[in-house]
Write a protein that holds these residues in place. Structure first.
Motif, PDB file in Angstrom:
ATOM      1  N   SER A   7       0.818  -1.189   0.158  1.00 44.55           N
ATOM      2  CA  SER A   7       0.047  -0.022  -0.092  1.00 44.55           C
ATOM      3  C   SER A   7       0.925   1.237  -0.026  1.00 44.55           C
ATOM      4  O   SER A   7       0.451   2.182  -0.510  1.00 44.55           O
ATOM      5  CB  SER A   7      -0.926  -0.121   1.270  1.00 44.55           C
ATOM      6  N   MET A   8       1.911   1.151   0.535  1.00 47.00           N
ATOM      7  CA  MET A   8       2.727   2.220   0.608  1.00 47.00           C
ATOM      8  C   MET A   8       3.478   2.610  -0.606  1.00 47.00           C
ATOM      9  O   MET A   8       3.804   3.753  -1.111  1.00 47.00           O
ATOM     10  CB  MET A   8       3.938   2.090   1.803  1.00 47.00           C
ATOM     11  N   ILE A   9       4.144   1.464  -1.328  1.00 46.30           N
ATOM     12  CA  ILE A   9       4.629   1.366  -2.673  1.00 46.30           C
ATOM     13  C   ILE A   9       3.377   2.091  -3.588  1.00 46.30           C
ATOM     14  O   ILE A   9       3.887   2.947  -4.614  1.00 46.30           O
ATOM     15  CB  ILE A   9       4.923   0.170  -3.226  1.00 46.30           C
ATOM     16  N   ALA A  10       2.168   1.665  -3.446  1.00 47.79           N
ATOM     17  CA  ALA A  10       1.036   2.427  -4.206  1.00 47.79           C
ATOM     18  C   ALA A  10       0.759   3.886  -4.112  1.00 47.79           C
ATOM     19  O   ALA A  10      -0.020   4.458  -4.954  1.00 47.79           O
ATOM     20  CB  ALA A  10      -0.231   1.319  -4.369  1.00 47.79           C
ATOM     21  N   GLY A  11       1.085   4.339  -2.811  1.00 49.14           N
ATOM     22  CA  GLY A  11       0.770   5.588  -2.423  1.00 49.14           C
ATOM     23  C   GLY A  11      -0.523   5.633  -1.617  1.00 49.14           C
ATOM     24  O   GLY A  11      -1.134   6.865  -1.660  1.00 49.14           O
ATOM     25  N   LEU A  12      -1.128   4.662  -1.321  1.00 54.81           N
ATOM     26  CA  LEU A  12      -2.454   4.369  -0.731  1.00 54.81           C
ATOM     27  C   LEU A  12      -2.261   4.678   1.084  1.00 54.81           C
ATOM     28  O   LEU A  12      -3.136   5.044   1.615  1.00 54.81           O
ATOM     29  CB  LEU A  12      -3.072   3.052  -0.793  1.00 54.81           C
TER      30      LEU A  12
END
Length: 366
Positions: free
Chosen positions: A47-52
Motif C-alpha cells: 500500500s505504501m509503494i502504491a501511495g495508498l
C-alpha cells in the motif's frame, strides 16, 4: 524504467511499529514476491509503494523518481486487488478501458488496446458482458486486463488469487507468469502462499513481524534459508528440523541420529564441517528437506533403519513419517519402496544440502 528501491521504510500504527526499516531493490523487469504469514506487514508495504498509505520514514523510488510525496495516479503504477474491484454496471470492454478514458486516450487507440489485451487474456468473446455474468477466473482476467491496458512501469498485486479454487489458482498463476515473460514489466506481488512465491518470483522477500528475514532467488531461499523461520515457512512439506549433537569421529565431523533404539553417526558435508568444528559436543538443529531422505540400498553408508509411523501417498511420491531424535521427520520416497506403518525401512540421509541452525537464536550455524 520500472525499477523499485525501498530504503529504511518504517510505519507505526497506534504505537505499534508494523514495518521496521525495510530495504529492498527490484531491478527493471523483475518479479518480486513479498511472502509471509498474516500480519507480517507485506500488504502494508504494498500500500505504501502504491501511495495508498503514507510512510513514516524512508524513501520509495520508482525508476529515477522519489515518489514519497506523489499520489497513486502520479506513480505510474497499476494495482490489482484480491477483490478485483470491477465496476458492476460496466461491460468488460468498458472496465478495461476506463483508466484509458480518464487519461483521455483517443477512442480508436482505446479500442485497439482493449482488443489486444482481451485477446492476450482470451476474453475477447466476453467484451460485452458485465461482471455478474462472469466466473471467478474470468473476472480475474478482466481485472488483469484493466491493469495491463495502462502499460504502467510497475504492477502491484495484493493476493489476487486467494478467492479462486485450487484448479483456477494454478491456471491463473501460469497466466500471470506468461504475461510477465511476454511484457517484461516489473511486478511486486503479495501472497501468504509459499507455493505461489516459489513458482512465480524472480526474487522473494520473506517477511515476519515487519522485517525482511531473507531476500534472494527462490532456489537460494529454499536451499540456503537464513534462519529457522525461513526454513520452516518455505517448502511443502516443510523442512525437517532435528535436534542433534555435533560429534567428531575418525577425524571427521558428523551428527548423531537415533530412532527405535538404534543409533547412527553420519558425516556432514565437507562444506559444513569447517563451520561446525567449533561446535563439537554442542547441540544444533539439523535442517533437512523431505526429498533429501529417501529409500536406501542396504550397502549405503549414509543410511539408517527407521520404524515407519505413517505413510501419505501423493501419486508420484509417498511421504513417509518416522521418528528421529524424538521428533517426527517427513521423508519423500518412491511409492514402490515405501514400507508400511509399523515396518522398518532403510533410509538414506543426504547431508550434502543439509543446513544447521543455532537452537537458541534460530540463525544459521552452517
Amino acid at each position: 524504467m520500472g525499477s523499485l528501491s525501498l530504503r529504511g521504510i518504517r510505519k507505526v500504527y497506534h504505537g505499534n511499529e508494523v514495518l521496521k526499516g525495510i530495504d529492498l531493490d527490484v531491478q527493471d523487469g523483475e518479479f518480486l514476491i513479498l511472502v509471509g504469514p498474516s500480519g507480517c506487514g507485506k500488504s502494508t508495504l504494498l500500500s505504501m509503494i502504491a501511495g495508498l498509505d503514507p510512510i513514516d520514514q524512508g524513501e520509495i523510488r520508482i525508476g529515477d523518481r522519489v515518489v514519497n510525496g506523489l499520489g497513486p495516479k502520479d506513480r505510474d503504477i497499476a494495482m490489482m486487488f484480491q477483490s478485483y474491484a470491477l465496476y458492476p454496471n460496466m461491460t468488460v470492454a468498458r472496465n478495461i478501458s476506463f483508466g484509458l478514458e480518464i487519461r483521455k486516450v483517443p477512442r480508436t487507440e482505446r479500442d485497439r488496446i482493449v482488443l489486444d489485451v482481451a485477446r492476450a487474456l482470451q476474453i475477447d468473446h466476453l467484451l460485452e458482458r458485465r461482471p455478474a455474468q462472469l466466473s471467478g477466473g474470468q473476472r480475474q482476467r478482466v481485472a488483469m486486463g484493466r491493469a495491463i491496458a495502462r502499460s504502467p512501469s510497475l504492477f502491484l498485486f495484493d493476493e489476487p488469487l486467494s478467492n479462486l479454487d485450487a484448479r483456477l489458482r494454478i491456471e491463473m498463476r501460469l497466466e500471470i507468469k506468461r504475461l510477465h515473460q511476454r511484457m517484461g514489466t516489473t511486478v511486486v506481488y503479495v501472497t501468504h502462499d509459499q507455493v505461489e512465491a516459489m513458482t512465480l518470483g524472480d526474487k522473494i522477500a520473506v517477511m515476519r513481524d515487519g522485517e525482511v528475514q531473507q531476500f534472494g532467488t527462490p532456489q537460494e531461499i529454499y536451499d540456503q534459508p537464513a534462519n529457522r523461520f525461513v526454513a520452516e515457512f518455505m517448502g511443502a512439506p516443510t523442512m525437517n528440523l532435528i535436534s542433534t549433537r555435533i560429534e567428531r569421529a575418525e577425524g571427521r565431523i558428523g551428527v548423531r541420529l537415533d530412532g527405535d533404539g538404534r543409533s547412527y553417526w553420519l558425516p556432514t558435508a565437507p562444506e559444513a564441517a569447517g563451520a561446525l568444528a567449533a561446535r563439537v559436543g554442542q547441540e544444533v538443529l539439523l535442517g533437512i528437506r523431505p526429498e533429501q531422505i529417501t529409500h536406501a540400498a542396504q550397502s549405503d553408508a549414509a543410511s539408517a533403519r527407521m520404524r515407519v509411523l505413517l505413510t501419505e501417498p501423493t501419486g508420484p511420491d509417498t511421504l513417509v513419517l518416522v521418528s528421529v531424535n524424538g521428533v517426527e521427520v517427513t521423508c519423500r520416497v518412491h511409492p514402490d519402496h515405501a514400507a508400511r506403518p509399523g515396518q522398518d525401512m532403510a533410509l538414506r540421509f543426504d547431508l550434502s544440502k543439509a543446513v544447521y541452525f543455532d537452537p537458541d537464536s534460530g540463525l544459521r550455524a552452517a
